[in-house]
Write a protein that holds these residues in place. Structure first.
Motif, PDB file in Angstrom:
ATOM      1  N   LEU A 103      -6.740  -6.474  12.616  1.00 52.45           N
ATOM      2  CA  LEU A 103      -7.516  -5.634  11.725  1.00 52.45           C
ATOM      3  C   LEU A 103      -6.753  -4.344  11.444  1.00 52.45           C
ATOM      4  CD1 LEU A 103     -11.151  -5.914  13.150  1.00 52.45           C
ATOM      5  CD2 LEU A 103     -10.303  -6.886  11.024  1.00 52.45           C
ATOM      6  N   VAL A 104      -6.637  -4.005  10.157  1.00 56.35           N
ATOM      7  CA  VAL A 104      -5.963  -2.762   9.785  1.00 56.35           C
ATOM      8  C   VAL A 104      -6.780  -2.075   8.696  1.00 56.35           C
ATOM      9  CG1 VAL A 104      -3.666  -3.648  10.331  1.00 56.35           C
ATOM     10  CG2 VAL A 104      -4.544  -3.862   8.013  1.00 56.35           C
ATOM     11  N   ARG A 105      -6.546  -0.791   8.542  1.00 54.27           N
ATOM     12  CA  ARG A 105      -7.173  -0.021   7.470  1.00 54.27           C
ATOM     13  C   ARG A 105      -6.073   0.753   6.757  1.00 54.27           C
ATOM     14  NH1 ARG A 105     -10.487   2.791  10.273  1.00 54.27           N
ATOM     15  NH2 ARG A 105     -12.459   1.727   9.851  1.00 54.27           N
ATOM     16  N   VAL A 106      -6.070   0.712   5.425  1.00 51.16           N
ATOM     17  CA  VAL A 106      -5.074   1.422   4.639  1.00 51.16           C
ATOM     18  C   VAL A 106      -5.737   2.654   4.028  1.00 51.16           C
ATOM     19  CG1 VAL A 106      -3.422   1.260   2.742  1.00 51.16           C
ATOM     20  CG2 VAL A 106      -3.936  -0.757   4.115  1.00 51.16           C
ATOM     21  N   THR A 107      -5.175   3.834   4.292  1.00 51.16           N
ATOM     22  CA  THR A 107      -5.780   5.068   3.794  1.00 51.16           C
ATOM     23  C   THR A 107      -4.730   5.955   3.140  1.00 51.16           C
ATOM     24  OG1 THR A 107      -5.441   6.250   5.882  1.00 51.16           O
ATOM     25  CG2 THR A 107      -7.507   5.021   5.639  1.00 51.16           C
ATOM     26  N   ASP A 108      -5.223   6.884   2.331  1.00 50.25           N
ATOM     27  CA  ASP A 108      -4.408   7.945   1.738  1.00 50.25           C
ATOM     28  C   ASP A 108      -3.214   7.419   0.950  1.00 50.25           C
ATOM     29  OD1 ASP A 108      -6.105   9.792   2.901  1.00 50.25           O
ATOM     30  OD2 ASP A 108      -4.888   9.997   4.701  1.00 50.25           O
ATOM     31  N   LEU A 109      -3.419   6.356   0.190  1.00 50.22           N
ATOM     32  CA  LEU A 109      -2.350   5.877  -0.678  1.00 50.22           C
ATOM     33  C   LEU A 109      -2.118   6.873  -1.808  1.00 50.22           C
ATOM     34  CD1 LEU A 109      -2.924   2.042  -1.159  1.00 50.22           C
ATOM     35  CD2 LEU A 109      -1.019   3.144  -0.014  1.00 50.22           C
ATOM     36  N   GLN A 110      -0.861   7.232  -2.038  1.00 47.91           N
ATOM     37  CA  GLN A 110      -0.523   8.069  -3.171  1.00 47.91           C
ATOM     38  C   GLN A 110      -0.556   7.226  -4.449  1.00 47.91           C
ATOM     39  OE1 GLN A 110      -0.136  11.423  -2.635  1.00 47.91           O
ATOM     40  NE2 GLN A 110      -0.705  10.819  -0.545  1.00 47.91           N
ATOM     41  N   THR A 111      -0.606   7.903  -5.599  1.00 48.56           N
ATOM     42  CA  THR A 111      -0.725   7.196  -6.875  1.00 48.56           C
ATOM     43  C   THR A 111       0.410   6.205  -7.074  1.00 48.56           C
ATOM     44  OG1 THR A 111      -1.856   9.089  -7.871  1.00 48.56           O
ATOM     45  CG2 THR A 111      -0.877   7.475  -9.371  1.00 48.56           C
ATOM     46  N   GLU A 112       1.608   6.630  -6.790  1.00 51.56           N
ATOM     47  CA  GLU A 112       2.766   5.753  -6.974  1.00 51.56           C
ATOM     48  C   GLU A 112       2.674   4.531  -6.067  1.00 51.56           C
ATOM     49  OE1 GLU A 112       7.663   5.861  -6.543  1.00 51.56           O
ATOM     50  OE2 GLU A 112       6.478   7.710  -6.372  1.00 51.56           O
ATOM     51  N   GLU A 113       2.229   4.743  -4.846  1.00 54.58           N
ATOM     52  CA  GLU A 113       2.105   3.646  -3.899  1.00 54.58           C
ATOM     53  C   GLU A 113       1.001   2.676  -4.321  1.00 54.58           C
ATOM     54  OE1 GLU A 113       3.371   6.528  -0.153  1.00 54.58           O
ATOM     55  OE2 GLU A 113       1.273   6.067  -0.578  1.00 54.58           O
ATOM     56  N   PHE A 114      -0.134   3.237  -4.774  1.00 53.54           N
ATOM     57  CA  PHE A 114      -1.222   2.380  -5.234  1.00 53.54           C
ATOM     58  C   PHE A 114      -0.774   1.535  -6.423  1.00 53.54           C
ATOM     59  CE2 PHE A 114      -4.741   1.464  -8.086  1.00 53.54           C
ATOM     60  CZ  PHE A 114      -5.642   0.840  -7.234  1.00 53.54           C
ATOM     61  N   ASN A 115      -0.004   2.128  -7.344  1.00 55.61           N
ATOM     62  CA  ASN A 115       0.458   1.397  -8.521  1.00 55.61           C
ATOM     63  C   ASN A 115       1.338   0.211  -8.149  1.00 55.61           C
ATOM     64  OD1 ASN A 115      -0.926   3.139 -10.190  1.00 55.61           O
ATOM     65  ND2 ASN A 115       0.848   4.432 -10.621  1.00 55.61           N
ATOM     66  N   VAL A 116       2.111   0.357  -7.066  1.00 60.78           N
ATOM     67  CA  VAL A 116       2.930  -0.765  -6.608  1.00 60.78           C
ATOM     68  C   VAL A 116       2.035  -1.931  -6.202  1.00 60.78           C
ATOM     69  CG1 VAL A 116       4.518  -1.554  -4.810  1.00 60.78           C
ATOM     70  CG2 VAL A 116       4.860   0.674  -5.888  1.00 60.78           C
ATOM     71  N   PHE A 117       1.014  -1.641  -5.406  1.00 58.22           N
ATOM     72  CA  PHE A 117       0.091  -2.686  -4.979  1.00 58.22           C
ATOM     73  C   PHE A 117      -0.708  -3.237  -6.165  1.00 58.22           C
ATOM     74  CE2 PHE A 117       0.418  -0.276  -0.879  1.00 58.22           C
ATOM     75  CZ  PHE A 117       1.034  -1.286  -0.165  1.00 58.22           C
ATOM     76  N   ARG A 118      -1.086  -2.363  -7.070  1.00 59.12           N
ATOM     77  CA  ARG A 118      -1.861  -2.796  -8.240  1.00 59.12           C
ATOM     78  C   ARG A 118      -1.065  -3.793  -9.079  1.00 59.12           C
ATOM     79  NH1 ARG A 118      -7.000  -3.572  -9.898  1.00 59.12           N
ATOM     80  NH2 ARG A 118      -7.217  -3.352 -12.150  1.00 59.12           N
ATOM     81  N   GLU A 119       0.222  -3.557  -9.217  1.00 57.52           N
ATOM     82  CA  GLU A 119       1.058  -4.456  -9.998  1.00 57.52           C
ATOM     83  C   GLU A 119       1.173  -5.823  -9.317  1.00 57.52           C
ATOM     84  OE1 GLU A 119       3.617  -5.822 -13.063  1.00 57.52           O
ATOM     85  OE2 GLU A 119       2.101  -4.240 -12.914  1.00 57.52           O
ATOM     86  N   ILE A 120       1.266  -5.845  -7.992  1.00 58.06           N
ATOM     87  CA  ILE A 120       1.328  -7.121  -7.275  1.00 58.06           C
ATOM     88  C   ILE A 120       0.008  -7.881  -7.423  1.00 58.06           C
ATOM     89  CG2 ILE A 120       1.618  -8.218  -5.032  1.00 58.06           C
ATOM     90  CD1 ILE A 120       4.165  -7.005  -6.195  1.00 58.06           C
TER      91      ILE A 120
END
Length: 620
Positions: A103-120
């Protein structure tokens, strides 16, 4: 059962049980490939526990004997010439890994980092839909229509999910994420339950509660991570921000209560999530007769369980109930936005008494009204342009080439003259584009087929209700009041065609020109199966010469001209011919690259500057 009377266990975010990731822009691993997400997280467990007994992706043989088959698919480079099959990258008998116990929790993603995941996430969903359409296309070719039972649904979603799983393309299998899934936005819509599993938003194929079983938990207690609220239990209460959710069990195969529920499995997992204060992802399943699955799933954000109890339900049997309250400071629920969009479709002035400049920017030129809304300032610029429904070509364009049409009477099939120009039928029975191609030929005015022909889609014009609106971020924008399924036709990008020489003269005094050659070839992404089939080749037929013209939108334009630019767009350009045969001047038709929820802004990749001009000419 009042949870306040029980002793509270150690918080689940303790290092021994849950790892909270707080990435920063300085972390080089954050921008790595999403399937290597395990590199971002380090195990908080001393050892892996035994494998999880996931619900298998399967269907009863009597309902669909081909549910798990690898469907043959024609080679794109020889669509009209052969019946060759693509070769899958893995075989169906491969033993597949189970879901992780971590179990993991992902927090405090910066905009650039979120965009990487969003594209995937975006590319994964495009692949899922492309495979689904590919599977249905194979069934259409291999099945005898006279033997098919009425209203039978081919389970292309199961086949697509199976192929992706066999290739290791399901996301978030190596870690179980508590809270937000990176790259998934509140309001995202899914037309198939299997797609929720593919992206890792909800890992259960059938059950409404997704949880880590006690046998895999470091605390030896099950932990719930997400639920689907779809009205499957008569005792459910849904007030939006507050949900009273009925536990699972006690029902027969007809969803009727026949016994008491037990505090086990998913019910016990919800109870433990209450005790530990674990946030729960909530997905709502809403009835939708307009889609093949009959239901649409919308992600509505994170909730916390605040109470639980046991009572006698309406059917006279004992049930467990859980009260969930939506966590504050999240964007508006997707289901609430969908309800508001429905009110706009029915009574726009009642839903929004202020802000509408006109209820039809197209002046009745489109099949449905195009609303124009501005509640920011007094800029009413769009009403100063003449609305152009379709592109205006020079007269000589229609005198080029062979304009002979097909002679099909009932409807066009694979042996149709127009269809043969494409290699195969370009659209499914619902008008969804099967895959992007360099150029698509539709039946035209010289054809004998009826207006209902399957090979007539874009020429029928706009069918969704759109709204041009004033935007602080992009100046002007476009959004739909309807849900738009991936692969659906949206509208034409219309303007007055200018030759290269005419465009160069016009640019001397400044211009409002759109250069079709600049649009990126996003159509190549729609239908790309290279991750699943190792011999897949991008379609290269029919070929089209370089686009050597411009669209002048300085005086005449349509709603497409107000779409904003994005390097990760939800709309792409597909070249189409239907009213003439001049391949040098195709129509620029826009299609949805993903499922687009109501009131989400449409975006397109306008491309980069070229030798024509020193600037990127975007209409708005």
């Amino acid at each position: 059962m009042d949870s306040s009377k029980k002793p509270k266990p150690e918080p689940l975010d303790h290092p021994s049980t849950l790892l909270t990731l707080c990435p920063s822009s300085s972390n080089p691993d954050v921008n790595s490939e999403y399937f290597r997400i395990s590199e971002l997280f380090r195990s908080s467990f001393e050892q892996r526990l035994r494998r999880n007994g996931d619900v298998p992706i399967s269907i009863e043989p009597e309902s669909d004997p081909y549910a798990t088959a690898i469907v043959p698919y024609t080679n794109p480079e020889a669509e009209a010439l052969s019946d060759g099959e693509l070769i899958p990258r893995v075989v169906a008998t491969r033993k597949l890994p189970s879901r992780s116990s971590e179990l993991v929790r992902v927090t405090d993603l910066q905009t650039e980092e979120f965009n990487v995941f969003r594209e995937i996430i975006r590319r994964t969903r495009i692949l899922f839909e492309s495979l689904r359409l590919h599977s249905i296309s194979g069934d259409d070719k291999n099945k005898d229509p006279t033997l098919m039972t009425p209203n039978r649904r081919m389970r292309g979603d199961l086949k697509a999910a199976n192929m992706m799983r066999e290739c290791g393309l399901w996301l978030n299998r190596d870690k179980r994420i508590v809270g937000e899934i990176p790259g998934v936005c509140i309001g995202d819509i899914f037309y198939f339950r299997m797609e929720l599993c593919v992206v890792g938003l909800h890992g259960q194929v059938q059950a409404g509660i997704d949880y880590l079983p006690a046998s895999l938990s470091a605390t030896k207690e099950p932990i719930a991570t997400s639920i689907i609220v779809s009205g499957g239990y008569e005792d459910d209460e849904d007030a939006g921000d507050v949900i009273v959710y009925t536990g699972q069990g006690g029902q027969d195969k007809n969803h009727k209560h026949v016994g008491n529920q037990k505090l086990e499995s998913g019910n016990l997992a919800l109870e433990m999530s209450l005790n530990y204060g674990v946030e729960i992802r909530v997905i709502r399943g809403l009835k939708n007769e307009g889609c093949s699955s009959g239901k649409v799933y919308v992600y509505d954000g994170l909730y916390r369980i605040t109470n639980s109890w046991f009572e006698v339900g309406k059917a006279g049997f004992g049930i467990y109930k859980f009260k969930l309250v939506r966590i504050e400071n999240q964007v508006e629920m997707g289901s609430a936005v969908m309800k508001f969009a429905a009110s706009l479709r029915a009574r726009p002035l009642e839903a929004r008494p202020q802000g509408y400049v006109t209820l039809d920017l197209s002046s009745k030129k489109e099949n449905v009204p195009v609303l124009f809304y501005n509640d920011i300032d007094n800029d009413h610029d769009p009403i100063n342009y003449k609305y152009l429904k379709t592109t205006a070509f020079p007269p000589y364009v229609y005198n080029y080439g062979n304009n002979n049409g097909c002679e099909c009477i009932g409807g066009c099939q694979d042996n149709c003259l127009c269809v043969m120009k494409n290699g195969v039928l370009a659209y499914d029975h619902n008008g969804i584009l099967m895959k992007g191609k360099p150029l698509i030929f539709e039946c035209g005015p010289c054809c004998s087929c009826p207006p209902t022909c399957r090979n007539r889609v874009t020429q029928k014009g706009v069918k969704n209700r759109f709204e041009v609106f004033r935007s602080m971020e992009t100046h002007w924008g476009v959004r739909s009041l309807d849900m738009i399924p991936a692969g659906s036709f949206i509208c034409e990008f219309a303007g007055v065609v200018l030759t290269r020489e005419q465009a160069q003269l016009l640019t001397m005094n400044g211009d409002s020109l759109i250069y079709p050659s600049r649009f990126t070839e996003r159509w190549k992404e729609w239908g790309d199966l290279s991750q699943v089939f190792r011999d897949y080749a991008c379609p290269s037929y029919p070929s089209v010469p370089p686009l050597d013209f411009a669209l002048d939108v300085s005086k005449m334009r349509n709603l497409a001209c107000y779409m904003s630019h994005s390097s990760s767009p939800n709309v792409f350009v597909q070249l189409v011919l239907y009213d003439h045969s001049n391949v040098y001047f195709p129509h620029l038709m826009l299609f949805a690259m993903e499922n687009i929820p109501p009131l989400r802004e449409l975006s397109i990749d306008y491309g980069v500057v070229d030798e024509w001009s020193a600037k990127l000419a975007i209409c708005n």
